[in-house]
Design a protein around this motif. Structure first.
Motif, mmCIF file in Angstrom:
data_model
loop_
_atom_site.group_PDB
_atom_site.id
_atom_site.type_symbol
_atom_site.label_atom_id
_atom_site.label_comp_id
_atom_site.label_asym_id
_atom_site.label_seq_id
_atom_site.Cartn_x
_atom_site.Cartn_y
_atom_site.Cartn_z
ATOM 1 N N ASN A 61 0.851 -1.189 0.000
ATOM 2 C CA ASN A 61 0.000 0.000 0.000
ATOM 3 C C ASN A 61 0.891 1.245 0.000
ATOM 4 O OD1 ASN A 61 -1.281 2.339 1.406
ATOM 5 N ND2 ASN A 61 -3.080 1.024 1.289
ATOM 6 N N PRO A 62 0.839 2.063 -1.068
ATOM 7 C CA PRO A 62 1.785 3.183 -1.179
ATOM 8 C C PRO A 62 1.713 4.205 -0.047
ATOM 9 C CG PRO A 62 0.296 3.116 -3.088
ATOM 10 C CD PRO A 62 -0.034 1.950 -2.224
ATOM 11 N N ILE A 63 0.510 4.529 0.422
ATOM 12 C CA ILE A 63 0.371 5.511 1.512
ATOM 13 C C ILE A 63 0.990 4.952 2.797
ATOM 14 C CG2 ILE A 63 -1.277 6.706 3.007
ATOM 15 C CD1 ILE A 63 -1.163 8.041 0.346
ATOM 16 N N SER A 64 0.656 3.709 3.111
ATOM 17 C CA SER A 64 1.197 3.069 4.307
ATOM 18 C C SER A 64 2.720 2.956 4.222
ATOM 19 C CB SER A 64 0.560 1.685 4.473
ATOM 20 O OG SER A 64 1.070 1.052 5.614
ATOM 21 N N CYS A 65 3.223 2.602 3.054
ATOM 22 C CA CYS A 65 4.672 2.487 2.856
ATOM 23 C C CYS A 65 5.352 3.839 3.066
ATOM 24 C CB CYS A 65 4.980 1.950 1.461
ATOM 25 S SG CYS A 65 4.556 0.218 1.214
ATOM 26 N N LEU A 66 4.787 4.882 2.468
ATOM 27 C CA LEU A 66 5.362 6.224 2.616
ATOM 28 C C LEU A 66 5.381 6.636 4.082
ATOM 29 C CD1 LEU A 66 6.471 8.800 1.290
ATOM 30 C CD2 LEU A 66 4.107 9.606 1.150
ATOM 31 N N GLN A 67 4.309 6.360 4.809
ATOM 32 C CA GLN A 67 4.252 6.714 6.220
ATOM 33 C C GLN A 67 5.365 6.020 7.001
ATOM 34 O OE1 GLN A 67 0.208 5.474 6.894
ATOM 35 N NE2 GLN A 67 -0.634 7.488 6.428
ATOM 36 N N LYS A 68 5.587 4.741 6.728
ATOM 37 C CA LYS A 68 6.633 4.002 7.438
ATOM 38 C C LYS A 68 8.032 4.461 7.028
ATOM 39 C CE LYS A 68 3.769 0.074 8.552
ATOM 40 N NZ LYS A 68 3.455 -1.323 8.362
ATOM 41 N N VAL A 69 8.195 4.820 5.763
ATOM 42 C CA VAL A 69 9.482 5.360 5.300
ATOM 43 C C VAL A 69 9.825 6.616 6.092
ATOM 44 C CG1 VAL A 69 10.572 6.584 3.362
ATOM 45 C CG2 VAL A 69 9.479 4.366 2.979
ATOM 46 N N LEU A 70 8.858 7.528 6.216
ATOM 47 C CA LEU A 70 9.104 8.774 6.956
ATOM 48 C C LEU A 70 9.395 8.499 8.423
ATOM 49 C CD1 LEU A 70 6.460 11.170 5.390
ATOM 50 C CD2 LEU A 70 8.942 11.137 5.022
ATOM 51 N N GLU A 71 8.698 7.543 8.985
ATOM 52 C CA GLU A 71 8.932 7.189 10.378
ATOM 53 C C GLU A 71 10.374 6.699 10.567
ATOM 54 O OE1 GLU A 71 7.079 4.015 13.536
ATOM 55 O OE2 GLU A 71 5.782 4.744 11.929
ATOM 56 N N HIS A 72 10.827 5.792 9.708
ATOM 57 C CA HIS A 72 12.215 5.302 9.784
ATOM 58 C C HIS A 72 13.191 6.468 9.644
ATOM 59 C CE1 HIS A 72 12.497 0.813 9.562
ATOM 60 N NE2 HIS A 72 11.196 0.954 9.331
ATOM 61 N N TRP A 73 12.948 7.289 8.629
ATOM 62 C CA TRP A 73 13.878 8.368 8.307
ATOM 63 C C TRP A 73 13.950 9.403 9.424
ATOM 64 C CZ3 TRP A 73 13.028 13.569 6.305
ATOM 65 C CH2 TRP A 73 14.192 14.161 5.812
ATOM 66 N N LEU A 74 12.793 9.854 9.918
ATOM 67 C CA LEU A 74 12.787 10.882 10.955
ATOM 68 C C LEU A 74 13.325 10.370 12.290
ATOM 69 C CD1 LEU A 74 9.433 12.649 10.088
ATOM 70 C CD2 LEU A 74 11.728 13.638 9.917
ATOM 71 N N MET A 75 13.273 9.053 12.496
ATOM 72 C CA MET A 75 13.849 8.480 13.717
ATOM 73 C C MET A 75 15.322 8.090 13.497
ATOM 74 S SD MET A 75 10.441 6.573 15.214
ATOM 75 C CE MET A 75 11.335 5.224 15.828
ATOM 76 N N LYS A 76 15.859 8.527 12.368
ATOM 77 C CA LYS A 76 17.268 8.298 11.993
ATOM 78 C C LYS A 76 17.620 6.809 11.973
ATOM 79 C CE LYS A 76 19.229 11.427 14.764
ATOM 80 N NZ LYS A 76 20.072 12.499 15.292
ATOM 81 N N ASP A 77 16.689 6.001 11.462
ATOM 82 C CA ASP A 77 16.916 4.574 11.323
ATOM 83 C C ASP A 77 17.506 4.291 9.942
ATOM 84 O OD1 ASP A 77 16.982 1.880 11.642
ATOM 85 O OD2 ASP A 77 14.807 1.579 11.591
ATOM 86 N N TYR A 78 18.660 4.920 9.688
ATOM 87 C CA TYR A 78 19.456 4.750 8.469
ATOM 88 C C TYR A 78 20.834 5.292 8.808
ATOM 89 C CZ TYR A 78 18.931 9.775 7.651
ATOM 90 O OH TYR A 78 18.976 11.133 7.778
ATOM 91 N N ASP A 79 21.767 5.228 7.897
ATOM 92 C CA ASP A 79 23.138 5.652 8.192
ATOM 93 C C ASP A 79 23.255 7.183 8.085
ATOM 94 O OD1 ASP A 79 25.839 5.842 8.648
ATOM 95 O OD2 ASP A 79 26.437 4.522 7.001
ATOM 96 N N TYR A 80 22.626 7.877 9.030
ATOM 97 C CA TYR A 80 22.600 9.344 8.981
ATOM 98 C C TYR A 80 23.977 9.960 9.194
ATOM 99 C CZ TYR A 80 22.680 9.354 14.074
ATOM 100 O OH TYR A 80 23.048 9.180 15.383
ATOM 101 N N GLU A 81 24.866 9.246 9.890
ATOM 102 C CA GLU A 81 26.213 9.794 10.094
ATOM 103 C C GLU A 81 26.958 9.878 8.763
ATOM 104 O OE1 GLU A 81 27.873 7.321 13.139
ATOM 105 O OE2 GLU A 81 26.831 8.414 14.735
#
Length: 131
Positions: A61-81
């Motif tokens: 589901n594109p809306i649900s996927c986008l919401q989870k992507v933003l959640e991961h990103w804003l919680m810095k659940d990626y290699d932000y360093e």
């Protein structure tokens, strides 16, 4: 004369760190590109394993996927360093590159300009000197 923006896209966009508290502001702006959520997530430098988990858990589901992507990103659940912290500048780049929507990226850039810098040599005080 060649534009310098090609080497540093959206250089005049605010690069102040965004947190999960700005989730709704970011989501409201990027919702129109939900169909391109996966490319957007890649542009935000989320891990491909996380992107695949998001897709599976949201049943595509594109809306649900986008919401989870933003959640991961804003919680810095990626290699932000390595790639930089979440900020409006990164949103603009990802909307343009991953979302394929230059007009929306430009609109976001106009709404979130880099704050004006104080003149060189100025201090944060009000200039009141007591002798």
């Amino acid at each position: 004369m060649a534009s310098s923006s090609s080497s540093a896209p959206f250089i005049n966009v605010c690069d102040k760190e965004l947190s999960i508290d700005e989730y709704h502001s970011v989501y409201d702006k990027v919702k129109p590109i939900s169909a391109s959520w996966k490319s957007f997530a890649i542009s935000l430098r989320l891990r491909i394993t996380d992107i695949n988990i998001i897709e599976a858990s949201s049943h595509g589901n594109p809306i649900s996927c986008l919401q989870k992507v933003l959640e991961h990103w804003l919680m810095k659940d990626y290699d932000y360093e390595r790639y930089g912290w979440p900020c409006w500048r990164m949103v603009c780049v990802a909307v343009k590159e991953g979302g394929g929507n230059s007009a929306l990226a430009d609109e976001i850039a106009r709404e979130h300009p880099l704050p004006a810098m104080p003149p060189a040599g100025s201090t944060s005080s009000k200039g009141t000197y007591i002798s």
